[in-house]
Enzyme design. Sequence first.
Site, mmCIF file in Angstrom:
data_model
loop_
_atom_site.group_PDB
_atom_site.id
_atom_site.type_symbol
_atom_site.label_atom_id
_atom_site.label_comp_id
_atom_site.label_asym_id
_atom_site.label_seq_id
_atom_site.Cartn_x
_atom_site.Cartn_y
_atom_site.Cartn_z
ATOM 1 N N ARG A 86 -23.531 8.927 22.844
ATOM 2 C CA ARG A 86 -23.095 9.299 21.490
ATOM 3 C C ARG A 86 -24.285 9.895 20.744
ATOM 4 O O ARG A 86 -25.276 9.204 20.502
ATOM 5 C CB ARG A 86 -22.583 8.063 20.759
ATOM 6 C CG ARG A 86 -22.097 8.297 19.331
ATOM 7 C CD ARG A 86 -21.737 6.969 18.676
ATOM 8 N NE ARG A 86 -20.757 6.218 19.448
ATOM 9 C CZ ARG A 86 -20.526 4.919 19.304
ATOM 10 N NH1 ARG A 86 -21.214 4.220 18.416
ATOM 11 N NH2 ARG A 86 -19.618 4.309 20.045
ATOM 12 N N HIS A 131 -25.691 3.571 21.934
ATOM 13 C CA HIS A 131 -25.025 4.665 22.650
ATOM 14 C C HIS A 131 -25.887 5.928 22.655
ATOM 15 O O HIS A 131 -25.825 6.722 23.598
ATOM 16 C CB HIS A 131 -23.690 5.003 21.991
ATOM 17 C CG HIS A 131 -22.578 4.075 22.331
ATOM 18 N ND1 HIS A 131 -21.786 4.230 23.450
ATOM 19 C CD2 HIS A 131 -22.104 2.976 21.686
ATOM 20 C CE1 HIS A 131 -20.871 3.275 23.480
ATOM 21 N NE2 HIS A 131 -21.040 2.498 22.423
ATOM 22 N N ASP A 138 -18.392 2.380 26.345
ATOM 23 C CA ASP A 138 -17.235 1.634 25.854
ATOM 24 C C ASP A 138 -16.075 1.904 26.803
ATOM 25 O O ASP A 138 -15.704 3.070 27.006
ATOM 26 C CB ASP A 138 -16.836 2.093 24.449
ATOM 27 C CG ASP A 138 -17.865 1.760 23.395
ATOM 28 O OD1 ASP A 138 -18.666 0.832 23.607
ATOM 29 O OD2 ASP A 138 -17.870 2.428 22.337
ATOM 30 N N GLU A 197 -17.839 -7.192 20.838
ATOM 31 C CA GLU A 197 -16.924 -6.148 21.307
ATOM 32 C C GLU A 197 -16.663 -6.314 22.789
ATOM 33 O O GLU A 197 -17.584 -6.176 23.595
ATOM 34 C CB GLU A 197 -17.509 -4.752 21.051
ATOM 35 C CG GLU A 197 -17.760 -4.439 19.602
ATOM 36 C CD GLU A 197 -18.491 -3.116 19.432
ATOM 37 O OE1 GLU A 197 -19.008 -2.586 20.426
ATOM 38 O OE2 GLU A 197 -18.528 -2.623 18.300
ATOM 39 N N HIS A 200 -17.834 -3.081 25.042
ATOM 40 C CA HIS A 200 -19.164 -2.480 24.888
ATOM 41 C C HIS A 200 -20.166 -3.088 25.874
ATOM 42 O O HIS A 200 -20.374 -4.299 25.880
ATOM 43 C CB HIS A 200 -19.627 -2.713 23.445
ATOM 44 C CG HIS A 200 -20.985 -2.192 23.107
ATOM 45 N ND1 HIS A 200 -21.178 -1.209 22.167
ATOM 46 C CD2 HIS A 200 -22.221 -2.529 23.545
ATOM 47 C CE1 HIS A 200 -22.470 -0.960 22.037
ATOM 48 N NE2 HIS A 200 -23.130 -1.757 22.878
#
Length: 223
Positions: A86, A131, A138, A197, A200
Amino acid sequence: MDIFSQENSQPEESDGSEGFVLVTDVIPEVILEIRYFSTYNFVGERIDGYEQPCALLTKEAAQALKAVNDDLMEQGYRLKIFDAYRPKMAVEHFVRWAEDLNAEEMKPYFYPDVEKSRLFQDGYISSKSDHSRGSTVDLTLFDDKTGKEVDMGSPFDYFGAISHSKHTSGLTEEQIANRKLLRDVMVKHGFRPISTEWWHFRLIEEPYPDTYFNFPVSADSVK
């Protein structure tokens, strides 16, 4: 929920993509649903830096993920990826969105029980993401027998306690077992989960632990 972590107080920045690969080049069987290329995400629009619906990772993370997928395919599953590398520009987009308290179009779907004014305070949004270092992913499980995602008890990117990886209240035994299966196989092959999460995971031996990258998510970035 620590969607975006701040693990390094003196990060480096880079626009270079050497050392990254397309995940589908390494794992042809993987399924992609790159949410931040679409409008179906907690922001409600395509996120800056997502030029193509592809997944990029460092070579090391992609190879470790291939071992995960190979293991799962022997059990009748495969991986489905929602997000991988990301860029920093995407994280900055999230921050701008979080600061605009009037932009709540997707609240019913992703954070119905959380006030947007608390997203920073409660750790759902932060100025840095692991990320952006290129070795975090993810994902979920896809069942080859049913042709569907497995039921994890909450959707990807849902802001709430039910998304915590070891949350059990209100979940069925099947949902709890599905989360454990994903977590166990990822840990087995060198990834570290986070408690907030279920989707993740970060490669423990990540090759760029101090560098946050900012090249776009595109196949052209790794040619």
